[in-house]
Design a protein around this motif. Structure first.
Motif, mmCIF file in Angstrom:
data_model
loop_
_atom_site.group_PDB
_atom_site.id
_atom_site.type_symbol
_atom_site.label_atom_id
_atom_site.label_comp_id
_atom_site.label_asym_id
_atom_site.label_seq_id
_atom_site.Cartn_x
_atom_site.Cartn_y
_atom_site.Cartn_z
ATOM 1 N N ILE A 282 13.638 -11.764 3.285
ATOM 2 C CA ILE A 282 13.822 -11.886 1.846
ATOM 3 C C ILE A 282 12.743 -12.812 1.288
ATOM 4 O O ILE A 282 12.471 -13.862 1.853
ATOM 5 C CB ILE A 282 15.209 -12.477 1.524
ATOM 6 N N VAL A 283 12.143 -12.402 0.177
ATOM 7 C CA VAL A 283 11.130 -13.204 -0.509
ATOM 8 C C VAL A 283 11.650 -13.534 -1.907
ATOM 9 O O VAL A 283 12.188 -12.666 -2.593
ATOM 10 C CB VAL A 283 9.792 -12.436 -0.629
ATOM 11 N N HIS A 284 11.476 -14.786 -2.320
ATOM 12 C CA HIS A 284 11.799 -15.197 -3.686
ATOM 13 C C HIS A 284 10.485 -15.529 -4.373
ATOM 14 O O HIS A 284 9.788 -16.469 -3.976
ATOM 15 C CB HIS A 284 12.722 -16.420 -3.674
ATOM 16 N N ALA A 285 10.136 -14.730 -5.371
ATOM 17 C CA ALA A 285 8.901 -14.965 -6.133
ATOM 18 C C ALA A 285 9.259 -15.647 -7.445
ATOM 19 O O ALA A 285 10.175 -15.208 -8.149
ATOM 20 C CB ALA A 285 8.189 -13.643 -6.399
ATOM 21 N N GLN A 286 8.540 -16.708 -7.770
ATOM 22 C CA GLN A 286 8.728 -17.407 -9.039
ATOM 23 C C GLN A 286 8.011 -16.637 -10.150
ATOM 24 O O GLN A 286 7.092 -15.856 -9.885
ATOM 25 C CB GLN A 286 8.129 -18.817 -8.942
ATOM 26 N N ALA A 287 8.411 -16.861 -11.379
ATOM 27 C CA ALA A 287 7.696 -16.283 -12.514
ATOM 28 C C ALA A 287 6.244 -16.733 -12.411
ATOM 29 O O ALA A 287 5.965 -17.894 -12.142
ATOM 30 C CB ALA A 287 8.308 -16.762 -13.820
ATOM 31 N N GLY A 288 5.311 -15.794 -12.571
ATOM 32 C CA GLY A 288 3.896 -16.134 -12.516
ATOM 33 C C GLY A 288 3.239 -15.961 -11.160
ATOM 34 O O GLY A 288 2.026 -16.038 -11.055
ATOM 35 N N ASP A 289 4.036 -15.715 -10.097
ATOM 36 C CA ASP A 289 3.451 -15.486 -8.769
ATOM 37 C C ASP A 289 2.782 -14.112 -8.738
ATOM 38 O O ASP A 289 3.436 -13.094 -8.977
ATOM 39 C CB ASP A 289 4.520 -15.542 -7.668
ATOM 40 N N GLU A 290 1.492 -14.082 -8.446
ATOM 41 C CA GLU A 290 0.754 -12.815 -8.381
ATOM 42 C C GLU A 290 0.912 -12.229 -6.982
ATOM 43 O O GLU A 290 0.673 -12.912 -5.986
ATOM 44 C CB GLU A 290 -0.723 -13.057 -8.702
ATOM 45 N N HIS A 291 1.306 -10.941 -6.912
ATOM 46 C CA HIS A 291 1.596 -10.345 -5.609
ATOM 47 C C HIS A 291 1.606 -8.820 -5.679
ATOM 48 O O HIS A 291 1.630 -8.245 -6.763
ATOM 49 C CB HIS A 291 2.959 -10.833 -5.108
ATOM 50 N N TYR A 292 1.555 -8.201 -4.502
ATOM 51 C CA TYR A 292 1.848 -6.766 -4.383
ATOM 52 C C TYR A 292 2.344 -6.497 -2.979
ATOM 53 O O TYR A 292 2.033 -7.214 -2.035
ATOM 54 C CB TYR A 292 0.661 -5.884 -4.782
ATOM 55 N N ALA A 293 3.151 -5.440 -2.874
ATOM 56 C CA ALA A 293 3.758 -5.070 -1.601
ATOM 57 C C ALA A 293 3.089 -3.813 -1.054
ATOM 58 O O ALA A 293 2.806 -2.874 -1.797
ATOM 59 C CB ALA A 293 5.250 -4.822 -1.788
ATOM 60 N N GLU A 294 2.846 -3.820 0.250
ATOM 61 C CA GLU A 294 2.218 -2.686 0.937
ATOM 62 C C GLU A 294 3.074 -2.326 2.152
ATOM 63 O O GLU A 294 3.086 -3.054 3.146
ATOM 64 C CB GLU A 294 0.810 -3.069 1.382
ATOM 65 N N PRO A 295 3.809 -1.203 2.089
ATOM 66 C CA PRO A 295 4.633 -0.830 3.227
ATOM 67 C C PRO A 295 3.792 -0.377 4.413
ATOM 68 O O PRO A 295 2.674 0.115 4.241
ATOM 69 C CB PRO A 295 5.474 0.330 2.695
ATOM 70 N N VAL A 296 4.317 -0.568 5.593
ATOM 71 C CA VAL A 296 3.709 -0.045 6.816
ATOM 72 C C VAL A 296 4.554 1.187 7.167
ATOM 73 O O VAL A 296 5.643 1.060 7.694
ATOM 74 C CB VAL A 296 3.747 -1.090 7.953
ATOM 75 N N GLY A 297 4.065 2.367 6.783
ATOM 76 C CA GLY A 297 4.896 3.569 6.897
ATOM 77 C C GLY A 297 5.881 3.589 5.737
ATOM 78 O O GLY A 297 5.570 3.178 4.630
ATOM 79 N N GLU A 298 7.102 4.040 5.996
ATOM 80 C CA GLU A 298 8.142 4.065 4.969
ATOM 81 C C GLU A 298 8.903 2.747 4.957
ATOM 82 O O GLU A 298 9.108 2.142 6.003
ATOM 83 C CB GLU A 298 9.158 5.174 5.251
ATOM 84 N N ALA A 299 9.339 2.357 3.763
ATOM 85 C CA ALA A 299 10.153 1.155 3.652
ATOM 86 C C ALA A 299 11.182 1.337 2.547
ATOM 87 O O ALA A 299 10.966 2.099 1.593
ATOM 88 C CB ALA A 299 9.280 -0.062 3.355
ATOM 89 N N ARG A 300 12.287 0.632 2.704
ATOM 90 C CA ARG A 300 13.319 0.568 1.679
ATOM 91 C C ARG A 300 13.492 -0.900 1.318
ATOM 92 O O ARG A 300 13.674 -1.736 2.205
ATOM 93 C CB ARG A 300 14.615 1.177 2.179
ATOM 94 N N ILE A 301 13.427 -1.174 0.038
ATOM 95 C CA ILE A 301 13.360 -2.555 -0.437
ATOM 96 C C ILE A 301 14.352 -2.744 -1.577
ATOM 97 O O ILE A 301 14.364 -1.954 -2.532
ATOM 98 C CB ILE A 301 11.937 -2.876 -0.930
ATOM 99 N N LEU A 302 15.156 -3.777 -1.487
ATOM 100 C CA LEU A 302 16.072 -4.138 -2.562
ATOM 101 C C LEU A 302 15.376 -5.173 -3.437
ATOM 102 O O LEU A 302 14.926 -6.205 -2.936
ATOM 103 C CB LEU A 302 17.360 -4.715 -1.978
ATOM 104 N N VAL A 303 15.252 -4.874 -4.735
ATOM 105 C CA VAL A 303 14.586 -5.775 -5.674
ATOM 106 C C VAL A 303 15.599 -6.208 -6.735
ATOM 107 O O VAL A 303 16.232 -5.375 -7.377
ATOM 108 C CB VAL A 303 13.361 -5.102 -6.332
ATOM 109 N N ILE A 304 15.715 -7.517 -6.886
ATOM 110 C CA ILE A 304 16.612 -8.098 -7.880
ATOM 111 C C ILE A 304 15.750 -8.895 -8.839
ATOM 112 O O ILE A 304 15.038 -9.816 -8.427
ATOM 113 C CB ILE A 304 17.662 -8.999 -7.193
#
Length: 103
Positions: A75-97
């Motif tokens: 689990i990752v908690h990103a603060q407002a203003g954190d610059e990021h992107y996600a890159e799956p390795v193959g298929e991934a399922r991700i819960l985003v809140i």
């Protein structure tokens, strides 16, 4: 009450989502992807939980880029203003809140 078997969820396109719920303006969405997202900054905080697969989370901090390797259960908690992107390795399922309507 509903049960979602995240491992079996798929979408017609990368980053397609299943809306799990919205609570007090906070959305909880299950995403399926096999392609990277784009560099972005969220308006508010974001919780990013890998449900299935592996994901490289690219983060820019103080002008430096780093990559975090995430596996199912991480689990990752990103603060407002954190610059990021996600890159799956193959298929991934991700819960985003995050705040409803966020990027």
């Amino acid at each position: 009450m509903k049960v979602i078997e995240s491992e079996n969820f798929t979408a017609e396109r990368a980053w397609g989502a299943l809306d799990v719920c919205v609570m007090n303006g906070i959305s909880c969405r299950l995403h399926w992807t096999d392609k990277p997202y784009k560099w972005h900054v969220n308006d508010g905080e974001e919780v990013f939980a890998v449900m299935h697969g592996e994901v490289k989370m690219h983060v820019r901090r103080d002008g430096r880029e780093e990559t975090l390797m995430l596996k199912a259960g991480d689990i990752v908690h990103a603060q407002a203003g954190d610059e990021h992107y996600a890159e799956p390795v193959g298929e991934a399922r991700i819960l985003v809140i995050e705040q409803e309507g966020s990027v």
